[in-house]
Design a protein around this motif. Sequence first.
Motif, PDB file in Angstrom:
ATOM      1  N   ASN A   5      18.920   2.693  -0.366  1.00  0.00           N
ATOM      2  CA  ASN A   5      20.028   2.618   0.675  1.00  0.00           C
ATOM      3  C   ASN A   5      20.677   1.534   0.891  1.00  0.00           C
ATOM      4  OD1 ASN A   5      21.537   2.451   3.148  1.00  0.00           O
ATOM      5  ND2 ASN A   5      19.906   3.153   4.478  1.00  0.00           N
TER       6      ASN A   5
ATOM      7  N   MET B 239      16.218   1.329  15.939  1.00  0.00           N
ATOM      8  CA  MET B 239      16.436   0.651  14.627  1.00  0.00           C
ATOM      9  C   MET B 239      17.318  -0.916  14.897  1.00  0.00           C
ATOM     10  SD  MET B 239      17.845   1.685  10.932  1.00  0.00           S
ATOM     11  CE  MET B 239      19.478   2.154  11.500  1.00  0.00           C
TER      12      MET B 239
ATOM     13  N   ASP C 180       0.687  -1.264  -0.180  1.00  0.00           N
ATOM     14  CA  ASP C 180       0.010  -0.008   0.045  1.00  0.00           C
ATOM     15  C   ASP C 180       0.811   1.403  -0.265  1.00  0.00           C
ATOM     16  OD1 ASP C 180      -2.023   1.875   0.430  1.00  0.00           O
ATOM     17  OD2 ASP C 180      -2.421   1.544   2.323  1.00  0.00           O
TER      18      ASP C 180
ATOM     19  N   VAL D 130      15.098   8.192  13.562  1.00  0.00           N
ATOM     20  CA  VAL D 130      16.412   7.538  12.792  1.00  0.00           C
ATOM     21  C   VAL D 130      16.649   8.896  11.914  1.00  0.00           C
ATOM     22  CG1 VAL D 130      17.412   6.263  11.127  1.00  0.00           C
ATOM     23  CG2 VAL D 130      16.093   5.142  13.016  1.00  0.00           C
TER      24      VAL D 130
ATOM     25  N   ILE E 142       6.856   7.506  -2.057  1.00  0.00           N
ATOM     26  CA  ILE E 142       8.205   7.272  -1.742  1.00  0.00           C
ATOM     27  C   ILE E 142       9.365   8.417  -2.542  1.00  0.00           C
ATOM     28  CG2 ILE E 142      10.178   5.282  -2.424  1.00  0.00           C
ATOM     29  CD1 ILE E 142       7.722   3.306  -2.615  1.00  0.00           C
TER      30      ILE E 142
ATOM     31  N   PHE F 185      26.271   7.075   8.773  1.00  0.00           N
ATOM     32  CA  PHE F 185      25.560   7.070  10.101  1.00  0.00           C
ATOM     33  C   PHE F 185      24.849   5.823   9.994  1.00  0.00           C
ATOM     34  CE2 PHE F 185      23.961  10.239   7.126  1.00  0.00           C
ATOM     35  CZ  PHE F 185      22.880   9.675   6.914  1.00  0.00           C
ATOM     36  N   GLY F 186      24.679   4.982  11.012  1.00  0.00           N
ATOM     37  CA  GLY F 186      23.627   3.937  11.120  1.00  0.00           C
ATOM     38  C   GLY F 186      23.384   3.125  12.288  1.00  0.00           C
TER      39      GLY F 186
ATOM     40  N   ARG G 265      11.234   8.471  12.004  1.00  0.00           N
ATOM     41  CA  ARG G 265      11.416   9.869  12.445  1.00  0.00           C
ATOM     42  C   ARG G 265      12.413  10.236  13.269  1.00  0.00           C
ATOM     43  NH1 ARG G 265       5.756  13.268  12.505  1.00  0.00           N
ATOM     44  NH2 ARG G 265       5.349  12.875  10.205  1.00  0.00           N
TER      45      ARG G 265
ATOM     46  N   VAL H  14      10.770  -0.239   1.419  1.00  0.00           N
ATOM     47  CA  VAL H  14      10.746   0.452   0.132  1.00  0.00           C
ATOM     48  C   VAL H  14      12.044   1.247   0.401  1.00  0.00           C
ATOM     49  CG1 VAL H  14       8.264   0.757  -0.093  1.00  0.00           C
ATOM     50  CG2 VAL H  14       9.767   2.667   1.220  1.00  0.00           C
ATOM     51  N   LEU H  15      12.779   1.338   1.431  1.00  0.00           N
ATOM     52  CA  LEU H  15      13.651   2.071   1.501  1.00  0.00           C
ATOM     53  C   LEU H  15      15.511   1.618   1.114  1.00  0.00           C
ATOM     54  CD1 LEU H  15      13.168   3.391   5.278  1.00  0.00           C
ATOM     55  CD2 LEU H  15      12.543   4.504   3.007  1.00  0.00           C
TER      56      LEU H  15
ATOM     57  N   ARG I 151      16.242  13.417   1.888  1.00  0.00           N
ATOM     58  CA  ARG I 151      15.988  14.694   2.655  1.00  0.00           C
ATOM     59  C   ARG I 151      17.034  14.869   3.673  1.00  0.00           C
ATOM     60  NH1 ARG I 151      10.841  12.473   4.179  1.00  0.00           N
ATOM     61  NH2 ARG I 151      10.775  14.091   5.890  1.00  0.00           N
ATOM     62  N   ILE I 152      17.613  13.623   4.162  1.00  0.00           N
ATOM     63  CA  ILE I 152      18.643  13.693   5.122  1.00  0.00           C
ATOM     64  C   ILE I 152      19.649  14.411   4.576  1.00  0.00           C
ATOM     65  CG2 ILE I 152      20.285  12.353   6.471  1.00  0.00           C
ATOM     66  CD1 ILE I 152      18.121  10.218   6.895  1.00  0.00           C
TER      67      ILE I 152
ATOM     68  N   THR J 167      11.587  10.125   0.164  1.00  0.00           N
ATOM     69  CA  THR J 167      13.059   9.429   0.427  1.00  0.00           C
ATOM     70  C   THR J 167      13.922   9.915  -0.938  1.00  0.00           C
ATOM     71  OG1 THR J 167      12.707   7.512  -1.114  1.00  0.00           O
ATOM     72  CG2 THR J 167      12.096   7.330   1.038  1.00  0.00           C
TER      73      THR J 167
ATOM     74  N   CYS K  39      25.718   1.109   8.665  1.00  0.00           N
ATOM     75  CA  CYS K  39      25.877   1.983   7.514  1.00  0.00           C
ATOM     76  C   CYS K  39      27.022   2.687   7.650  1.00  0.00           C
ATOM     77  CB  CYS K  39      24.839   2.876   7.172  1.00  0.00           C
ATOM     78  SG  CYS K  39      23.228   1.928   7.146  1.00  0.00           S
TER      79      CYS K  39
HETATM   80  N1  ACO Z   1       3.825   4.633   1.505  1.00  0.00           N
HETATM   81  C1  ACO Z   1       2.762   5.116   1.785  1.00  0.00           C
HETATM   82  N2  ACO Z   1       2.818   5.607   2.927  1.00  0.00           N
HETATM   83  C2  ACO Z   1       3.710   5.315   3.838  1.00  0.00           C
HETATM   84  C3  ACO Z   1       4.864   4.387   3.799  1.00  0.00           C
HETATM   85  C4  ACO Z   1       4.956   4.164   2.044  1.00  0.00           C
HETATM   86  N3  ACO Z   1       6.257   3.309   1.928  1.00  0.00           N
HETATM   87  N4  ACO Z   1       5.696   4.584   4.812  1.00  0.00           N
HETATM   88  C5  ACO Z   1       4.904   5.101   5.530  1.00  0.00           C
HETATM   89  N5  ACO Z   1       3.738   5.539   5.311  1.00  0.00           N
HETATM   90  C6  ACO Z   1       2.765   6.468   5.982  1.00  0.00           C
HETATM   91  C7  ACO Z   1       2.864   6.173   7.303  1.00  0.00           C
HETATM   92  O1  ACO Z   1       1.984   4.857   7.925  1.00  0.00           O
HETATM   93  C8  ACO Z   1       2.061   7.339   7.961  1.00  0.00           C
HETATM   94  O2  ACO Z   1       0.762   7.395   7.578  1.00  0.00           O
HETATM   95  P1  ACO Z   1      -0.210   7.761   8.896  1.00  0.00           P
HETATM   96  O3  ACO Z   1       0.095   9.318   8.672  1.00  0.00           O
HETATM   97  O4  ACO Z   1      -1.346   7.592   8.504  1.00  0.00           O
HETATM   98  O5  ACO Z   1       0.324   7.502  10.144  1.00  0.00           O
HETATM   99  C9  ACO Z   1       2.892   8.268   7.123  1.00  0.00           C
HETATM  100  O6  ACO Z   1       3.134   7.713   5.716  1.00  0.00           O
HETATM  101  C10 ACO Z   1       3.890   9.362   7.525  1.00  0.00           C
HETATM  102  O7  ACO Z   1       4.872   8.350   8.074  1.00  0.00           O
HETATM  103  P2  ACO Z   1       6.157   8.916   8.753  1.00  0.00           P
HETATM  104  O8  ACO Z   1       6.931   7.782   9.097  1.00  0.00           O
HETATM  105  O9  ACO Z   1       5.685  10.025   9.663  1.00  0.00           O
HETATM  106  O10 ACO Z   1       6.732   9.695   7.480  1.00  0.00           O
HETATM  107  P3  ACO Z   1       8.008  10.475   7.417  1.00  0.00           P
HETATM  108  O11 ACO Z   1       7.892  11.612   6.681  1.00  0.00           O
HETATM  109  O12 ACO Z   1       8.857  10.204   8.588  1.00  0.00           O
HETATM  110  O13 ACO Z   1       9.065   9.573   6.400  1.00  0.00           O
HETATM  111  C11 ACO Z   1      10.786   7.900   6.360  1.00  0.00           C
HETATM  112  C12 ACO Z   1       9.379   8.071   6.761  1.00  0.00           C
HETATM  113  C13 ACO Z   1      11.130   8.009   4.875  1.00  0.00           C
HETATM  114  C14 ACO Z   1      11.135   6.168   6.825  1.00  0.00           C
HETATM  115  C15 ACO Z   1      11.644   8.640   7.047  1.00  0.00           C
HETATM  116  O14 ACO Z   1      11.399   8.749   8.537  1.00  0.00           O
HETATM  117  C16 ACO Z   1      12.963   8.659   7.023  1.00  0.00           C
HETATM  118  O15 ACO Z   1      13.788   8.416   5.991  1.00  0.00           O
HETATM  119  N6  ACO Z   1      13.855   8.097   8.048  1.00  0.00           N
HETATM  120  C17 ACO Z   1      15.036   7.754   8.100  1.00  0.00           C
HETATM  121  C18 ACO Z   1      15.212   6.322   7.767  1.00  0.00           C
HETATM  122  C19 ACO Z   1      16.572   6.104   7.239  1.00  0.00           C
HETATM  123  O16 ACO Z   1      17.421   6.826   6.600  1.00  0.00           O
HETATM  124  N7  ACO Z   1      17.070   4.912   7.920  1.00  0.00           N
HETATM  125  C20 ACO Z   1      18.052   4.315   7.529  1.00  0.00           C
HETATM  126  C21 ACO Z   1      19.201   5.274   8.063  1.00  0.00           C
HETATM  127  S1  ACO Z   1      20.824   4.456   8.896  1.00  0.00           S
HETATM  128  C22 ACO Z   1      20.816   3.434   7.909  1.00  0.00           C
HETATM  129  O17 ACO Z   1      21.260   3.543   6.750  1.00  0.00           O
HETATM  130  C23 ACO Z   1      20.769   1.968   8.330  1.00  0.00           C
END
Ligand code: ACO
Length: 321
Positions: free
Chosen positions: A272, A182, A25, A210, A31, A302-303, A208, A151-152, A247-248, A35, A108
């Motif tokens: 990623n 995480m 979904d 992370v 995405i 960072f990770g 958020r 998806v990430l 965005r990061i 991202t 990471c």
């Molecule tokens: N498709 C559609 N909707 C989604 C998806 C998706 N793939 N994923 C989450 N949503 C929904 C959520 O359920 C939420 O819905 P709600 O408002 O009804 O509850 C809404 O989108 C917003 O979700 P948030 O988590 O608040 O979205 P946010 O803007 O924070 O973005 C994201 C999420 C992309 C994961 C972001 O927080 C992010 O990039 N965080 C860092 C992640 C990362 O980089 N991790 C790895 C770093 S370290 C390493 O590399 C190991």
Amino acid sequence: MKIIGTGSALPEKSVTNDMLAGFLDTSDSWITTRTGIHERRLLSTETLRELAMKAGRAALESSGVRPEDIDYLICSNVANSYVSPSLGSIILGPLGCCCPTFDLNGACAGLVYALDMADAFLKTNRARKILIVAAEQPSRFCDWHDRATSVLFGDGAAALVVTEGEGFIDFRLTGDTHTDVMYYKRSLEPTPYDRVEEKTTPLVMEGREVFRLAVEASIRDVDALLGRNGLTGADIDMFLLHQANMRIIECIRQHLEQPKEKFPTNIQHYGNTSSASIGILMDELSRAGRLKNGATLLLSAFGGGFVTGAALMKWSEIQYK
Ligand code: ACO
């Protein structure tokens, strides 16, 4: 220490956001806007071992160093099908290397951790030529029903050959305990004595939090390296940042008030790829002739952990055949 060879390898299979929207979904627009990722490469017919070997061979070839002359193989990997032997042991012989090897898990930031360790080995005369291979398959940590994580990520490998030289100027590594934001857990075999019931838990991530930790930590590392070396952002020719989220990267860029051209990205195409991401980016830029002799680079990753690694370096051009 300086880098004298680079290589990278990616799976053949490209999976677009629309393809994911076929069973999750989610949507291409969600995405892309959250991202910056448009597609990612995922292992399907190949293995991680094959990717690691391909990247390692490419790095060796570009360095002109024979595999038998490598004194140490450091592999950066978070997880693969084998807990033991290490991925380094698995690829060592087939690569034609005959030297000590081990895997490190710096999440990471693993490639920067490996570079820091290689630098220490060179400075203490433990080795003269080191092969670093960062190979990751984060697609296998995720629950593919979880749209917030699956998806990430993308799979990939990168490799570097390093030796003594005037390249790396400074490192900054940090660690902090944030195990809840995480994690990916794998169950161990039960014993008659340890009654703790364990099960494998695919990647759990507080997106958020992370995001916040990543931006804060990377800015702290970059500012510290610049400050203690008497530099400002304007002195850096390119910032090679971990490709976790566009965005990061943009938040860090805005903090540094530097132009977009200094922040190359490939997250659009690969997602990623964990510790391989900076290495893949470096290999692509170097082969495209975009890293000039004497260019000042700042790496920041960072990770999970939470761990971070940053490095300040001067680039020496590599001749590719
Ligand atoms: N498709 C559609 N909707 C989604 C998806 C998706 N793939 N994923 C989450 N949503 C929904 C959520 O359920 C939420 O819905 P709600 O408002 O009804 O509850 C809404 O989108 C917003 O979700 P948030 O988590 O608040 O979205 P946010 O803007 O924070 O973005 C994201 C999420 C992309 C994961 C972001 O927080 C992010 O990039 N965080 C860092 C992640 C990362 O980089 N991790 C790895 C770093 S370290 C390493 O590399 C190991």
